[in-house]
Design a protein around this motif. Structure first.
Motif, PDB file in Angstrom:
ATOM      1  N   ASP A   1       2.900   1.036  -3.015  1.00  0.00           N
ATOM      2  CA  ASP A   1       2.297  -0.241  -2.610  1.00  0.00           C
ATOM      3  C   ASP A   1       2.221  -0.405  -1.095  1.00  0.00           C
ATOM      4  N   ALA A   2       3.256   0.004  -0.378  1.00  0.00           N
ATOM      5  CA  ALA A   2       3.247  -0.139   1.079  1.00  0.00           C
ATOM      6  C   ALA A   2       2.153   0.728   1.695  1.00  0.00           C
ATOM      7  N   ALA A   3       1.963   1.931   1.162  1.00  0.00           N
ATOM      8  CA  ALA A   3       0.903   2.812   1.675  1.00  0.00           C
ATOM      9  C   ALA A   3      -0.465   2.192   1.416  1.00  0.00           C
ATOM     10  N   ARG A   4      -0.666   1.687   0.220  1.00  0.00           N
ATOM     11  CA  ARG A   4      -1.959   1.060  -0.100  1.00  0.00           C
ATOM     12  C   ARG A   4      -2.220  -0.133   0.817  1.00  0.00           C
ATOM     13  N   ALA A   5      -1.211  -0.948   1.066  1.00  0.00           N
ATOM     14  CA  ALA A   5      -1.368  -2.102   1.954  1.00  0.00           C
ATOM     15  C   ALA A   5      -1.706  -1.640   3.377  1.00  0.00           C
ATOM     16  N   PHE A   6      -1.085  -0.576   3.834  1.00  0.00           N
ATOM     17  CA  PHE A   6      -1.391  -0.024   5.153  1.00  0.00           C
ATOM     18  C   PHE A   6      -2.854   0.391   5.232  1.00  0.00           C
ATOM     19  N   TYR A   7      -3.312   1.156   4.249  1.00  0.00           N
ATOM     20  CA  TYR A   7      -4.710   1.621   4.274  1.00  0.00           C
ATOM     21  C   TYR A   7      -5.681   0.448   4.231  1.00  0.00           C
ATOM     22  N   GLU A   8      -5.360  -0.570   3.462  1.00  0.00           N
ATOM     23  CA  GLU A   8      -6.229  -1.751   3.415  1.00  0.00           C
ATOM     24  C   GLU A   8      -6.250  -2.459   4.772  1.00  0.00           C
ATOM     25  N   ARG A   9      -5.095  -2.538   5.438  1.00  0.00           N
ATOM     26  CA  ARG A   9      -5.030  -3.191   6.762  1.00  0.00           C
ATOM     27  C   ARG A   9      -5.907  -2.486   7.784  1.00  0.00           C
ATOM     28  N   ILE A  10      -6.056  -1.166   7.658  1.00  0.00           N
ATOM     29  CA  ILE A  10      -6.856  -0.434   8.643  1.00  0.00           C
ATOM     30  C   ILE A  10      -8.295  -0.226   8.157  1.00  0.00           C
ATOM     31  N   GLY A  11      -8.676  -0.912   7.080  1.00  0.00           N
ATOM     32  CA  GLY A  11     -10.083  -0.931   6.703  1.00  0.00           C
ATOM     33  C   GLY A  11     -10.496  -0.112   5.495  1.00  0.00           C
TER      34      GLY A  11
END
Length: 184
Positions: free
Chosen positions: A160-170
């Protein structure tokens, strides 16, 4: 190939502040970039992986859950480094490798050729400090330099943290699928 420097000239690595207006470029040829919203907490160097980095690469892969001995990592790294359509880069802060990126070009019949981020890992102690964002910018620049129109990646559903990171960067969810394998 020259190293790519990411950091701010005349600012100590130990400085506690965040940096804007990051300088990047080949050694001796710094260019202003980072005009977006990225902030880096540390000055870092992003460069091609070297054979001497083997131990650090194995540690980072272990943090992703891939416990491999150095001999196995050496064999895999040697094979990937020989492939002209692959790039393996490391992020270095204060002489320590703190991040790893493996990106490759994937041609296909059913869609345009694209860059695939196969591996991205940042040392657990430095996550959230801009290292991953810098490495993803490297992947995107590598793809643009090759004339590719997109960068894709896969992340496990339990990260989940990785997915949230990728979403934050677009990055956004493009598809879901079943990953299937048959050992030979």
């Amino acid at each position: 190939m020259a190293a790519l420097f990411i950091g701010v000239a005349a600012v100590a690595i130990s400085s506690p502040g965040y940096f804007r207006g990051v300088l990047t470029g080949e050694a001796g040829h710094a260019n202003r970039c980072g005009e977006g919203s990225w902030q880096y907490k540390y000055a870092m160097i992003v460069r091609d992986v070297q054979p001497a980095d083997l131990s650090a690469v194995a540690v980072l892969l272990g943090q992703l859950g891939y416990e491999l001995d150095e001999q196995e990592v050496r064999g895999r790294l040697d094979r990937v480094r020989k492939a002209s359509d692959h790039s393996v880069r490391v992020a270095v802060v204060d002489g320590k490798i703190v991040g790893l990126l493996h990106v490759f070009e994937r041609p296909a019949l059913e869609k345009p050729c694209e860059a695939v981020v196969q591996s991205l890992v940042v040392d657990a102690g430095l996550r959230g400090n801009g290292v991953g964002a810098a490495l993803m910018q490297e992947a995107e620049a590598w793809a643009r330099d090759r004339g590719l129109a997109s960068v894709v990646l896969y992340t496990r559903t339990d990260r989940d943290a990785a997915r949230a990171f990728y979403e934050r960067i677009g990055y956004g969810l493009s598809a879901t699928s079943h990953f299937m394998r048959r050992d030979l």
